[in-house]
Design an enzyme around this catalytic site. Structure first.
Site, PDB file in Angstrom:
ATOM      1  N   LYS A  76       6.326  22.011  76.773  1.00 36.77           N
ATOM      2  CA  LYS A  76       5.128  21.206  76.505  1.00 36.77           C
ATOM      3  C   LYS A  76       5.497  20.093  75.539  1.00 36.77           C
ATOM      4  O   LYS A  76       6.227  20.329  74.565  1.00 36.77           O
ATOM      5  CB  LYS A  76       4.034  22.109  75.919  1.00 36.77           C
ATOM      6  CG  LYS A  76       2.667  21.457  75.773  1.00 36.77           C
ATOM      7  CD  LYS A  76       1.649  22.467  75.262  1.00 36.77           C
ATOM      8  CE  LYS A  76       0.239  21.878  75.173  1.00 36.77           C
ATOM      9  NZ  LYS A  76      -0.744  22.896  74.719  1.00 36.77           N
ATOM     10  N   SER A  79      -4.929  23.170  77.631  1.00 31.37           N
ATOM     11  CA  SER A  79      -4.236  21.898  77.533  1.00 31.37           C
ATOM     12  C   SER A  79      -2.794  21.931  78.034  1.00 31.37           C
ATOM     13  O   SER A  79      -2.220  20.885  78.291  1.00 31.37           O
ATOM     14  CB  SER A  79      -4.224  21.433  76.087  1.00 31.37           C
ATOM     15  OG  SER A  79      -3.430  22.316  75.295  1.00 31.37           O
ATOM     16  N   SER A 108      -5.215  27.565  75.638  1.00 35.03           N
ATOM     17  CA  SER A 108      -4.448  26.514  76.308  1.00 35.03           C
ATOM     18  C   SER A 108      -3.213  26.991  77.067  1.00 35.03           C
ATOM     19  O   SER A 108      -2.566  26.197  77.749  1.00 35.03           O
ATOM     20  CB  SER A 108      -4.029  25.436  75.302  1.00 35.03           C
ATOM     21  OG  SER A 108      -5.117  24.599  75.013  1.00 35.03           O
TER      22      SER A 108
END
Lengths: 482, 104
Positions: A79, A154, A178
């Protein structure tokens, strides 16, 4: 990659034993990225040359008889809120566009020490604020299972990268769901381990008392392997728990015989019928495998959303004060420093980030602190107390991971509150610090993946993995059909 | 998301908050933010009725004690590398516009 998904466990075994070359593994995944990244947009940056060079190093180690480690030759997607030295790290925000961190996050160092190969940096909702990966300065990520739908967020890019077979495992961060919600929406395993079990050093902070790094994978065993490689005490993170890596892989096969699986009788409503139906099948599956299903109550569960959306923005408003145009990334020039701060932040942050900074600043401001932030912290305690009482009766709890299957791109993007409700079932374990994971468990509406969430008390991550493994084996016997 | 009479927050309060957060809002953004934050705070009113008088606030999940170490120099970030990542650096320092002239 055409015939069958190769798991990280298989890749690492094959590379360590000289059966497969890491360079071939990397080429196969880069070919898959070439084929599908244009339509999925999982990555902010693909590190093709770096991955090839690293894979060659791994192969050289094997040739001379050295063991590259637990994740030898395994491509991993990160990420893009995890610092990679000399490699752009953006948080999918204009304010960090082009910034190259001067150090590696601890998880990046640990992956490298385990022989993993970083293949790219994945897209996210800006600063990890969102549940759909639509709030990215670089455009949305699309769900590989259905390109008209969101991958969740996310960590949508990391979930999509695994679902699209760009990498067998990836890392995400989970502040309110997330990791678990996008895992559910993309049909992969996603784990938020116990708070403090994985170092946050080098994870760009959102809500420091809530943030936790964890893995995505196709299999429970791959998630366990990855978590073993990245967990364990780090002196560089003052909230890091003083213990060694989580011990998970050896316990996967222990089963659930005799375990008490909690059903939360007063769980907030909102899960759609297809999701509810799969949850019932999960309870039946674990009962058939020898577990006992027990009813528990968590009366404060439903207040989690409010507590979270006051606490997380409050922490974010403080953490994001550092983005002022002085030390990193983007700056808009102005005549004096204050004007420069204002111009830089106004231009650099997207709408959702500004919304949360303002909400958090308000919740912390003089005159409102007690009414909002102070009360939210007390509600946080109520929730923790309720979970502790539930865990006196049950070893793990089962809930939906997401209220619905993946929704269509654009569906909720103009209604912040509707988006926040996506996190209803995942938020409480961030407030308590307890672990939670989403396991793909068949399909619901439109043939889209449904995730079942398993929750456990702090440091009982291994028990959570035992239950997850039983659900996974059931799905393999079902042949993936529901 | 539109509430004609936001009861919990006024445009003036939002403007103050934006200024504290070093953000500039256009008039349209100010009114949209007032509506959105008002709707959120209305939603968050579900905790208003809870009796929390005897509840200890919870700041973070783990019982933490101060972590101490010997006061010795460890591995430091490379100064040139840090400065290279800044928008403007000069003579081994971050360069910023004049600080004098702050208007609030």
């Amino acid at each position: 990659m055409s015939e069958q998904i190769q798991t990280a466990t298989q890749i690492a075994w094959n590379v360590r034993n000289g059966v497969t070359k890491a360079t071939d593994v990397v080429e196969a995944h880069l070919a898959q990225i070439d084929a599908r990244e244009g339509e999925v947009h999982a990555f902010n940056l693909v590190l093709a040359d770096e991955a090839r060079a690293r894979a060659a190093e791994i192969d050289d180690m094997v040739t001379v008889g050295r063991d590259p480690g637990l994740l030898a030759g395994v491509p991993v997607a990160l990420k893009d809120n995890m610092c990679t030295r000399g490699v752009p790290t953006t948080c999918s925000s204009k304010i960090l566009d082009g910034w190259k961190p001067p150090y590696d996050a601890t998880v990046v160092t640990r992956l490298a020490e385990a022989g993993a190969v970083t293949i790219g940096k994945t897209n996210l909702d800006e600063f990890a604020m969102g549940s759909s990966t639509e709030n990215s300065a670089f455009g949305p990520t699309y769900n590989p299972r259905d390109l008209s739908r969101v991958p969740g967020g996310s960590s949508g890019g990391s979930a999509a990268a695994v679902a699209a077979e760009f990498a067998p495992v990836s890392l995400g961060s989970d502040t309110g769901g997330s990791i678990r919600q996008p895992a559910a929406l993309c049909g992969v395993v996603g784990v938020k381990p116990t708070y403090g079990s994985v170092s946050r050093l080098g994870l760009i902070a959102f809500g420091s008392s809530l943030d936790q790094i964890g893995p995505f994978a196709h299999t429970v065993a791959d998630a366990a392997l990855t978590l073993e490689a990245i967990s364990g005490h780090d002196a560089g993170d003052s909230t890091s728990i003083q213990q060694g890596p989580l011990d998970l892989t050896r316990q996967l096969e222990f089963g659930v015989a005799g375990l008490r699986i909690g059903r939360i009788t007063d769980l907030p409503e909102g899960a759609s019928p297809d999701v509810q139906e799969r949850l019932e099948v999960a309870f039946d599956t674990l009962r058939s495998a020898g577990a006992e299903i027990v009813d528990v109550e968590v009366p404060a569960f439903g207040y989690g959303l409010t507590a979270y959306y006051l606490i997380a923005p409050a922490e974010a408003s403080s953490n994001l004060a550092r983005f002022d145009g002085v030390r990193f990334g983007h700056r808009v020039d102005a005549a004096d420093t204050n004007s420069m701060y204002m111009a830089t932040r106004t231009d650099g942050f997207g709408a959702e980030v500004k919304r949360r900074i303002m909400l958090g600043t308000y919740a912390l401001s003089a005159g409102y602190y007690d009414a909002y932030y102070g009360r939210a912290q007390k509600v946080r305690r109520l929730i923790a107390n309720d979970f502790a009482a539930a865990y006196a009766k049950a070893d793990v709890l089962l809930t939906p991971a997401s209220p619905t299957v993946a929704f269509e791109v654009g569906d909720k993007s103009s209604d912040p509150l509707a988006m926040y409700l996506c996190d209803t079932y995942t938020i409480p374990s961030n407030l308590t610090g307890d672990p939670g994971m989403s396991v793909p468990f068949g399909t619901g509406e439109h043939g889209l993946p449904v995730g079942v969430q398993i929750l456990a008390p702090a440091l009982k991550d291994p028990v959570m993995f035992q239950a997850a493994h039983v659900l996974e084996q059931h799905m393999q016997h079902e042949g993936g059909a529901s | 998301m539109t509430s004609p009479e936001p009861t919990r927050i006024t445009p003036e309060a939002v403007a103050k908050v934006a200024s504290l957060a070093r953000l500039t809002l256009t008039d349209d953004e100010l009114h949209q933010a007032t509506d959105e934050l008002g709707a959120m705070l209305d939603h968050f009113a579900d905790i208003d009725a809870l009796d929390l008088d005897d509840v200890e606030p919870m700041m973070q999940p783990t019982p933490l004690a101060n972590v101490m170490r010997d006061d010795v120099v460890g591995v430091m970030l490379d100064r040139d590398e840090v400065l290279a990542a800044a928008p403007v650096a000069e003579d081994g320092r971050f360069r910023v516009p004049p600080i004098i002239g702050l208007d609030d």
